[in-house]
Write an enzyme that holds these catalytic residues in place. Structure first.
Site, PDB file in Angstrom:
ATOM      1  N   SER A  60       0.457  -1.284   0.450  1.00 14.68           N
ATOM      2  CA  SER A  60      -0.035   0.091  -0.049  1.00 14.68           C
ATOM      3  C   SER A  60       0.762   1.148   0.099  1.00 14.68           C
ATOM      4  CB  SER A  60      -0.507   0.127   0.669  1.00 14.68           C
ATOM      5  OG  SER A  60      -1.310   0.841   1.686  1.00 14.68           O
ATOM      6  N   TYR A  88      -1.071  -0.209  10.558  1.00 14.21           N
ATOM      7  CA  TYR A  88      -1.569  -0.657   8.689  1.00 14.21           C
ATOM      8  C   TYR A  88      -0.462  -0.749   7.949  1.00 14.21           C
ATOM      9  CZ  TYR A  88      -3.113  -0.931   4.210  1.00 14.21           C
ATOM     10  OH  TYR A  88      -4.180  -0.949   3.064  1.00 14.21           O
TER      11      TYR A  88
HETATM   12  N1  LIG Z   1      -9.070  -0.972  -1.255  1.00 15.45           N
HETATM   13  C1  LIG Z   1      -7.508  -0.119  -1.448  1.00 15.45           C
HETATM   14  O1  LIG Z   1      -8.018   1.022  -1.050  1.00 15.45           O
HETATM   15  C2  LIG Z   1      -6.661  -0.566  -1.252  1.00 15.45           C
HETATM   16  C3  LIG Z   1      -5.695   0.717  -1.352  1.00 15.45           C
HETATM   17  C4  LIG Z   1      -4.070  -0.261  -1.208  1.00 15.45           C
HETATM   18  C5  LIG Z   1      -3.629  -1.010  -0.717  1.00 15.45           C
HETATM   19  N2  LIG Z   1      -4.680  -2.517  -0.570  1.00 15.45           N
HETATM   20  C6  LIG Z   1      -4.672  -3.529   0.026  1.00 15.45           C
HETATM   21  O2  LIG Z   1      -5.903  -4.650  -1.365  1.00 15.45           O
HETATM   22  C7  LIG Z   1      -5.425  -6.197  -1.267  1.00 15.45           C
HETATM   23  C8  LIG Z   1      -7.257  -6.020  -0.760  1.00 15.45           C
HETATM   24  O3  LIG Z   1      -7.899  -4.715  -0.228  1.00 15.45           O
HETATM   25  P1  LIG Z   1      -9.128  -5.167  -0.486  1.00 15.45           P
HETATM   26  O4  LIG Z   1     -10.067  -3.655  -0.515  1.00 15.45           O
HETATM   27  O5  LIG Z   1      -9.971  -6.115  -1.838  1.00 15.45           O
HETATM   28  O6  LIG Z   1      -9.728  -5.877   0.500  1.00 15.45           O
HETATM   29  P2  LIG Z   1     -11.431  -6.657   1.288  1.00 15.45           P
HETATM   30  O7  LIG Z   1     -11.471  -6.051   2.596  1.00 15.45           O
HETATM   31  O8  LIG Z   1     -12.226  -5.718   0.510  1.00 15.45           O
HETATM   32  O9  LIG Z   1     -11.359  -8.292   0.437  1.00 15.45           O
HETATM   33  C9  LIG Z   1      -9.870  -8.662   0.651  1.00 15.45           C
HETATM   34  C10 LIG Z   1     -10.829  -9.845   1.312  1.00 15.45           C
HETATM   35  O10 LIG Z   1      -9.734 -10.515   1.825  1.00 15.45           O
HETATM   36  C11 LIG Z   1     -10.363 -11.550   2.798  1.00 15.45           C
HETATM   37  N3  LIG Z   1      -9.613 -12.306   3.617  1.00 15.45           N
HETATM   38  C12 LIG Z   1      -9.940 -11.416   4.935  1.00 15.45           C
HETATM   39  N4  LIG Z   1      -8.494 -12.026   6.087  1.00 15.45           N
HETATM   40  C13 LIG Z   1      -8.362 -13.458   5.720  1.00 15.45           C
HETATM   41  C14 LIG Z   1      -7.814 -13.494   6.070  1.00 15.45           C
HETATM   42  N5  LIG Z   1      -7.138 -14.372   7.037  1.00 15.45           N
HETATM   43  N6  LIG Z   1      -7.527 -14.983   4.927  1.00 15.45           N
HETATM   44  C15 LIG Z   1      -7.690 -16.071   3.739  1.00 15.45           C
HETATM   45  N7  LIG Z   1      -8.418 -14.187   3.271  1.00 15.45           N
HETATM   46  C16 LIG Z   1      -8.752 -13.232   4.379  1.00 15.45           C
HETATM   47  C17 LIG Z   1     -11.358 -11.338   3.172  1.00 15.45           C
HETATM   48  O11 LIG Z   1     -12.329 -12.396   3.236  1.00 15.45           O
HETATM   49  C18 LIG Z   1     -12.002 -10.306   1.771  1.00 15.45           C
HETATM   50  O12 LIG Z   1     -12.672 -10.798   0.774  1.00 15.45           O
HETATM   51  C19 LIG Z   1      -5.275  -5.739   0.678  1.00 15.45           C
HETATM   52  O13 LIG Z   1      -3.614  -6.031   0.906  1.00 15.45           O
HETATM   53  C20 LIG Z   1      -5.132  -4.438   1.081  1.00 15.45           C
HETATM   54  O14 LIG Z   1      -4.725  -3.832   1.746  1.00 15.45           O
HETATM   55  C21 LIG Z   1      -6.032  -2.012  -0.669  1.00 15.45           C
END
Ligand SMILES: NC(=O)c1ccc[n+]([C@@H]2O[C@H](COP(=O)([O-])OP(=O)(O)OC[C@H]3O[C@@H](n4cnc5c(N)ncnc54)[C@H](O)[C@@H]3O)[C@@H](O)[C@H]2O)c1
Length: 247
Positions: A146, A160
């Protein structure tokens, strides 16, 4: 270019959001995709989307923070599709939610869920995957980090950001260890995506040079490149995918 036919990918946390977009992109590139999520129903939904688009996928639900469960999950993926060539460490938002609390007001129990998921989750999956990749002489490990790992932000996400920065540290060191074996290890520093924009989406987008939030397809395109044969000479890197925002 970027033909992944014959490759087996495993994407963690791919039942929704960014991970689902990555799984769809890899399947669109020709890979068979093991779709992981903590929630089986979410993983099955993404498998259905991939199948509807003509791709090949299987659901492998497990908790990435549990090393034994990860070992069993990779065995299941190998049984259903084949040994994993491409690992995408995407799971990263704790299932218990993502409250934004100033560091001085947090408790150690709060820190642990980020460490368990963003560090141990990435360590576990990488540890289980990498030995077999080295033995087979080809592998790709891609971790979704991130922008919060690269810069200080005034939105109370210190733990985070620290956990996401730790994953970049492993990426850089492991890349050097396994490069001679034909395995590359990279990270993506992701900017704000449309699934978290919410009611502030327009305001956040206005501050991004490209003037929009990111999509799963944006993340999927970058992952597809890093997963390709063509990216063989790219390793130990952190690729910002952020609409042009600067650290
Ligand atoms: N959305 C953003 O703006 C953003 C920005 C920067 C980085 N990220 C990174 O992108 C990645 C995905 O983010 P997102 O927004 O799609 O998240 P999200 O919460 O929408 O989806 C994450 C998924 O991971 C699953 N999950 C959670 N804990 C788990 C575990 N212990 N084992 C297996 N699965 C698990 C959840 O059930 C969910 O379906 C993350 O690593 C996040 O830090 C997201």
């Amino acid at each position: 270019m970027f033909d992944l036919t014959g490759r087996i990918a495993l994407v963690t946390g791919a039942g929704q959001g960014v991970g689902a977009g990555i799984a769809l992109a890899l399947a669109g590139g020709g890979a068979a995709v093991a779709v992981n999520d903590l929630h089986q129903a979410r993983a099955v939904t993404t498998v259905g989307s991939i199948a509807a688009a003509g791709g090949r996928a299987a659901a492998v639900p497990f908790d990435v923070s549990d090393h034994d469960a990860v070992t069993a999950g990779f065995e299941e993926a190998a049984r259903l599709l084949g040994p994993v060539d491409i690992l995408v460490n995407n799971a990263g938002i704790p299932a218990a939610g993502f409250p934004q609390i100033p560091f001085k007001d947090t408790e150690p129990a709060f820190w642990r869920r980020f460490v368990d998921l963003n560090l141990y989750g990435m360590f576990n999956c990488t540890h289980v995957a990498v030995g077999s990749m080295c033995e087979r002489g080809w592998g790709r490990i891609i971790t979704i980090s991130s922008e919060a790992a690269r810069m200080g932000l005034d939105i109370n996400v210190a733990i985070y950001g620290a956990s996401k920065a730790g994953a970049i540290g492993l990426t850089r060191h492991l890349a050097v260890e396994v490069a001679p074996a034909g395995v590359t290890v990279n990270a993506i520093s992701l900017g704000t995506m449309e699934n978290v924009g919410g009611r502030w989406g327009d305001r956040i987008a206005a501050g991004i040079p490209r003037r929009r939030l990111g999509t799963g397809a944006d993340a999927g395109a970058a992952v597809t490149f890093l997963a390709s044969d063509e990216a063989d000479w790219v390793t130990g890197q952190v690729l910002p995918v952020n609409g042009g925002s600067r650290a």
